[in-house]
Motif scaffolding. Structure first.
Motif, PDB file in Angstrom:
ATOM      1  N   ARG A   1       0.849  -1.181   0.000  1.00  0.00           N
ATOM      2  CA  ARG A   1       0.000   0.000   0.000  1.00  0.00           C
ATOM      3  C   ARG A   1       0.895   1.245   0.000  1.00  0.00           C
ATOM      4  O   ARG A   1       2.091   1.158   0.303  1.00  0.00           O
ATOM      5  CB  ARG A   1      -0.902   0.001   1.229  1.00  0.00           C
ATOM      6  CG  ARG A   1      -1.909  -1.161   1.242  1.00  0.00           C
ATOM      7  CD  ARG A   1      -2.860  -1.040   0.041  1.00  0.00           C
ATOM      8  NE  ARG A   1      -3.731  -2.184  -0.091  1.00  0.00           N
ATOM      9  CZ  ARG A   1      -4.952  -2.256   0.441  1.00  0.00           C
ATOM     10  NH1 ARG A   1      -5.409  -1.263   1.182  1.00  0.00           N
ATOM     11  NH2 ARG A   1      -5.709  -3.310   0.238  1.00  0.00           N
TER      12      ARG A   1
ATOM     13  N   TRP B   1       1.164   3.422   2.162  1.00  0.00           N
ATOM     14  CA  TRP B   1       1.694   3.644   3.512  1.00  0.00           C
ATOM     15  C   TRP B   1       2.646   2.551   3.984  1.00  0.00           C
ATOM     16  O   TRP B   1       3.285   2.673   5.011  1.00  0.00           O
ATOM     17  CB  TRP B   1       0.546   3.767   4.518  1.00  0.00           C
ATOM     18  CG  TRP B   1      -0.525   2.720   4.378  1.00  0.00           C
ATOM     19  CD1 TRP B   1      -1.719   2.846   3.736  1.00  0.00           C
ATOM     20  CD2 TRP B   1      -0.502   1.381   4.895  1.00  0.00           C
ATOM     21  NE1 TRP B   1      -2.448   1.683   3.812  1.00  0.00           N
ATOM     22  CE2 TRP B   1      -1.722   0.773   4.525  1.00  0.00           C
ATOM     23  CE3 TRP B   1       0.418   0.635   5.632  1.00  0.00           C
ATOM     24  CZ2 TRP B   1      -2.042  -0.549   4.855  1.00  0.00           C
ATOM     25  CZ3 TRP B   1       0.118  -0.680   5.967  1.00  0.00           C
ATOM     26  CH2 TRP B   1      -1.101  -1.259   5.588  1.00  0.00           C
TER      27      TRP B   1
ATOM     28  N   TRP C   1       0.909  -5.111   4.153  1.00  0.00           N
ATOM     29  CA  TRP C   1       0.312  -6.024   5.118  1.00  0.00           C
ATOM     30  C   TRP C   1       0.498  -7.459   4.674  1.00  0.00           C
ATOM     31  O   TRP C   1       0.637  -7.746   3.483  1.00  0.00           O
ATOM     32  CB  TRP C   1      -1.164  -5.715   5.391  1.00  0.00           C
ATOM     33  CG  TRP C   1      -2.121  -5.696   4.221  1.00  0.00           C
ATOM     34  CD1 TRP C   1      -2.603  -4.598   3.591  1.00  0.00           C
ATOM     35  CD2 TRP C   1      -2.737  -6.822   3.577  1.00  0.00           C
ATOM     36  NE1 TRP C   1      -3.476  -4.949   2.585  1.00  0.00           N
ATOM     37  CE2 TRP C   1      -3.592  -6.316   2.571  1.00  0.00           C
ATOM     38  CE3 TRP C   1      -2.665  -8.193   3.750  1.00  0.00           C
ATOM     39  CZ2 TRP C   1      -4.346  -7.139   1.727  1.00  0.00           C
ATOM     40  CZ3 TRP C   1      -3.426  -9.025   2.920  1.00  0.00           C
ATOM     41  CH2 TRP C   1      -4.245  -8.494   1.930  1.00  0.00           C
TER      42      TRP C   1
ATOM     43  N   LEU D   1       1.035  -5.605   9.973  1.00  0.00           N
ATOM     44  CA  LEU D   1       1.069  -4.337   9.250  1.00  0.00           C
ATOM     45  C   LEU D   1       2.431  -3.687   9.417  1.00  0.00           C
ATOM     46  O   LEU D   1       2.951  -3.618  10.531  1.00  0.00           O
ATOM     47  CB  LEU D   1      -0.005  -3.380   9.780  1.00  0.00           C
ATOM     48  CG  LEU D   1      -1.441  -3.899   9.911  1.00  0.00           C
ATOM     49  CD1 LEU D   1      -2.336  -2.811  10.477  1.00  0.00           C
ATOM     50  CD2 LEU D   1      -1.967  -4.386   8.575  1.00  0.00           C
TER      51      LEU D   1
ATOM     52  N   ILE E   1       4.153  -0.051   8.692  1.00  0.00           N
ATOM     53  CA  ILE E   1       3.877   1.329   8.303  1.00  0.00           C
ATOM     54  C   ILE E   1       5.203   2.053   8.132  1.00  0.00           C
ATOM     55  O   ILE E   1       6.027   2.102   9.062  1.00  0.00           O
ATOM     56  CB  ILE E   1       2.994   2.050   9.342  1.00  0.00           C
ATOM     57  CG1 ILE E   1       1.686   1.291   9.550  1.00  0.00           C
ATOM     58  CG2 ILE E   1       2.681   3.468   8.890  1.00  0.00           C
ATOM     59  CD1 ILE E   1       1.719   0.257  10.645  1.00  0.00           C
TER      60      ILE E   1
ATOM     61  N   ARG F   1       0.703   7.163   6.920  1.00  0.00           N
ATOM     62  CA  ARG F   1      -0.441   6.793   7.737  1.00  0.00           C
ATOM     63  C   ARG F   1      -1.546   6.199   6.872  1.00  0.00           C
ATOM     64  O   ARG F   1      -1.651   6.503   5.675  1.00  0.00           O
ATOM     65  CB  ARG F   1      -0.965   7.994   8.514  1.00  0.00           C
ATOM     66  CG  ARG F   1      -1.480   9.139   7.675  1.00  0.00           C
ATOM     67  CD  ARG F   1      -1.990  10.273   8.553  1.00  0.00           C
ATOM     68  NE  ARG F   1      -2.523  11.375   7.760  1.00  0.00           N
ATOM     69  CZ  ARG F   1      -3.160  12.429   8.252  1.00  0.00           C
ATOM     70  NH1 ARG F   1      -3.332  12.518   9.575  1.00  0.00           N
ATOM     71  NH2 ARG F   1      -3.624  13.380   7.482  1.00  0.00           N
ATOM     72  N   LEU F   2      -2.360   5.366   7.492  1.00  0.00           N
ATOM     73  CA  LEU F   2      -3.503   4.786   6.817  1.00  0.00           C
ATOM     74  C   LEU F   2      -4.612   5.834   6.723  1.00  0.00           C
ATOM     75  O   LEU F   2      -4.538   6.879   7.357  1.00  0.00           O
ATOM     76  CB  LEU F   2      -4.015   3.556   7.568  1.00  0.00           C
ATOM     77  CG  LEU F   2      -3.202   2.250   7.440  1.00  0.00           C
ATOM     78  CD1 LEU F   2      -1.839   2.375   8.099  1.00  0.00           C
ATOM     79  CD2 LEU F   2      -3.976   1.071   8.035  1.00  0.00           C
ATOM     80  N   SER F   3      -5.648   5.532   5.976  1.00  0.00           N
ATOM     81  CA  SER F   3      -6.788   6.445   5.897  1.00  0.00           C
ATOM     82  C   SER F   3      -7.547   6.442   7.218  1.00  0.00           C
ATOM     83  O   SER F   3      -7.470   5.501   8.002  1.00  0.00           O
ATOM     84  CB  SER F   3      -7.718   6.022   4.755  1.00  0.00           C
ATOM     85  OG  SER F   3      -8.196   4.707   4.969  1.00  0.00           O
TER      86      SER F   3
ATOM     87  N   GLN G   1     -10.773   5.654   8.793  1.00  0.00           N
ATOM     88  CA  GLN G   1     -11.725   4.684   8.261  1.00  0.00           C
ATOM     89  C   GLN G   1     -12.548   4.046   9.362  1.00  0.00           C
ATOM     90  O   GLN G   1     -12.267   4.203  10.553  1.00  0.00           O
ATOM     91  CB  GLN G   1     -10.979   3.592   7.482  1.00  0.00           C
ATOM     92  CG  GLN G   1      -9.968   2.834   8.329  1.00  0.00           C
ATOM     93  CD  GLN G   1      -9.132   1.869   7.505  1.00  0.00           C
ATOM     94  OE1 GLN G   1      -9.327   0.665   7.585  1.00  0.00           O
ATOM     95  NE2 GLN G   1      -8.186   2.417   6.714  1.00  0.00           N
TER      96      GLN G   1
ATOM     97  N   ARG H   1      -7.531   5.445  12.855  1.00  0.00           N
ATOM     98  CA  ARG H   1      -6.416   5.674  11.936  1.00  0.00           C
ATOM     99  C   ARG H   1      -5.118   5.259  12.616  1.00  0.00           C
ATOM    100  O   ARG H   1      -4.943   5.467  13.814  1.00  0.00           O
ATOM    101  CB  ARG H   1      -6.359   7.154  11.554  1.00  0.00           C
ATOM    102  CG  ARG H   1      -5.281   7.502  10.535  1.00  0.00           C
ATOM    103  CD  ARG H   1      -5.407   8.964  10.113  1.00  0.00           C
ATOM    104  NE  ARG H   1      -5.409   9.113   8.673  1.00  0.00           N
ATOM    105  CZ  ARG H   1      -5.839  10.189   8.018  1.00  0.00           C
ATOM    106  NH1 ARG H   1      -6.329  11.213   8.704  1.00  0.00           N
ATOM    107  NH2 ARG H   1      -5.800  10.258   6.711  1.00  0.00           N
TER     108      ARG H   1
ATOM    109  N   ARG I   1     -13.832   4.994   3.993  1.00  0.00           N
ATOM    110  CA  ARG I   1     -12.807   6.010   4.209  1.00  0.00           C
ATOM    111  C   ARG I   1     -13.439   7.388   4.332  1.00  0.00           C
ATOM    112  O   ARG I   1     -14.322   7.752   3.562  1.00  0.00           O
ATOM    113  CB  ARG I   1     -11.796   6.001   3.067  1.00  0.00           C
ATOM    114  CG  ARG I   1     -10.926   4.743   3.021  1.00  0.00           C
ATOM    115  CD  ARG I   1      -9.795   4.895   2.008  1.00  0.00           C
ATOM    116  NE  ARG I   1      -8.877   3.765   2.072  1.00  0.00           N
ATOM    117  CZ  ARG I   1      -8.951   2.692   1.284  1.00  0.00           C
ATOM    118  NH1 ARG I   1      -9.910   2.624   0.381  1.00  0.00           N
ATOM    119  NH2 ARG I   1      -8.088   1.710   1.403  1.00  0.00           N
TER     120      ARG I   1
ATOM    121  N   ASP J   1      -8.104  10.526   3.327  1.00  0.00           N
ATOM    122  CA  ASP J   1      -7.008   9.677   2.847  1.00  0.00           C
ATOM    123  C   ASP J   1      -5.926  10.546   2.204  1.00  0.00           C
ATOM    124  O   ASP J   1      -6.220  11.449   1.422  1.00  0.00           O
ATOM    125  CB  ASP J   1      -7.530   8.658   1.845  1.00  0.00           C
ATOM    126  CG  ASP J   1      -6.444   7.698   1.380  1.00  0.00           C
ATOM    127  OD1 ASP J   1      -5.972   6.903   2.219  1.00  0.00           O
ATOM    128  OD2 ASP J   1      -6.055   7.759   0.206  1.00  0.00           O
TER     129      ASP J   1
END
Length: 268
Positions: free
Chosen positions: A160, A162, A165, A179, A181, A186-188, A190, A232, A259, A262
């Motif tokens: 991804r 970010w 996974w 995960l 990172i 950063r992830l969205s 969500q 997040r 989301r 993002d």
């Protein structure tokens, strides 16, 4: 070699939670902590269900906790005293156990080998104990229709923007993911309609948002994210962050993501 006393603890450590971390932290106050962890066969025999996480995953998470020196997987005896053969391997100075896990049979075995037996009251955990939210008992939902096919399989992985996974294990109504990172990513923001999640940090320092709450999690610390919350995960440091994510729910799918914000222009 450490001059500190050897402290021996035992348990299954399935559904690793805040009480375990608080217990291991207290044990580390007496010396270097050596863990005897119940095997998958022992978990099945004692709890009458398969382990939520495999013995390899549980060992990996325990070894990542800063209070733990070394982890051993107990023999497949299916008994509470599965740790007995390991006493002669580790040769501990102290056997540390909480009040719920103590028994006269256990005490007699330990003291017969000249090992000090210490019983600790069960620790009440909460804010300031390395615990962000209490770990509730997660009950499976009652499906209205047959479960859909699982969309995850062990070994599945993806890259991804970010980071990445990897699916470490996949079971009915539960998935274990690793995960990674990347620094500054950063992830969205969500939420999920069909699943809740437990995040346990094993490497680095993670920044977590859960609804209006914001936390910094260090290795061995965790947060429970109930179904429907806006959450997040971010890495504001200059080193990668590794998090073990356990998903719980009837529908476990990459499609179950709504989301709200993002950084990478994905649907929001």
């Amino acid at each position: 070699m450490s001059d500190r006393p050897k402290v021996f603890v035992s348990g299954c450590y399935d559904d690793l939670h805040s009480g375990h971390i608080a217990f291991l932290k207290e044990a580390a106050g007496y010396g270097d902590v050596y863990v005897s962890m119940g095997s998958d066969a022992t978990v099945l025999a004692l709890k009458h269900r398969p382990a939520v996480c495999s013995e390899a995953e549980r060992r990996y998470m325990l070894e990542s906790i800063r209070y733990v020196k070394e982890v051993y997987i107990g023999p497949d005896t299916g008994k509470v005293l599965d740790f007995a053969p390991l006493l002669d391997v580790v040769k501990p100075d102290i056997f540390f156990v909480n009040a719920d896990g103590s028994s006269e049979e256990k005490r007699a075995l330990v003291e017969s080998k000249g090992i000090r037996y210490i019983v600790s009251p069960r620790i009440r955990v909460g804010e300031g104990n390395g615990v962000i939210r209490p770990f509730p008992k997660v009950m499976p939902e009652k499906p209205d229709k047959p479960l859909p096919p699982m969309t995850y399989s062990a070994g599945d992985c993806d890259t991804r923007p970010w980071g990445s996974w990897l699916v470490m294990d996949s079971m009915p109504r539960s998935v274990v993911k690793k995960l990674t990172i990347l620094p500054g990513q950063r992830l969205s923001l969500q939420s999920h309609r069909h699943r809740s999640e437990l995040w346990t940090v094993v490497e680095g320092i993670a920044s977590v948002q859960c609804d209006d709450n914001h936390y910094k999690l260090h290795p061995g610390e965790q947060v429970f994210l109930p179904k429907g919350c806006r959450h997040r995960l971010a890495n504001t440091s200059d080193a990668p962050v590794t998090v073990i994510e356990i998903q719980f729910g009837n529908i476990l799918s990459e499609e179950d993501i709504e989301r709200y914000s993002d950084d990478y222009g994905r649907d929001a």
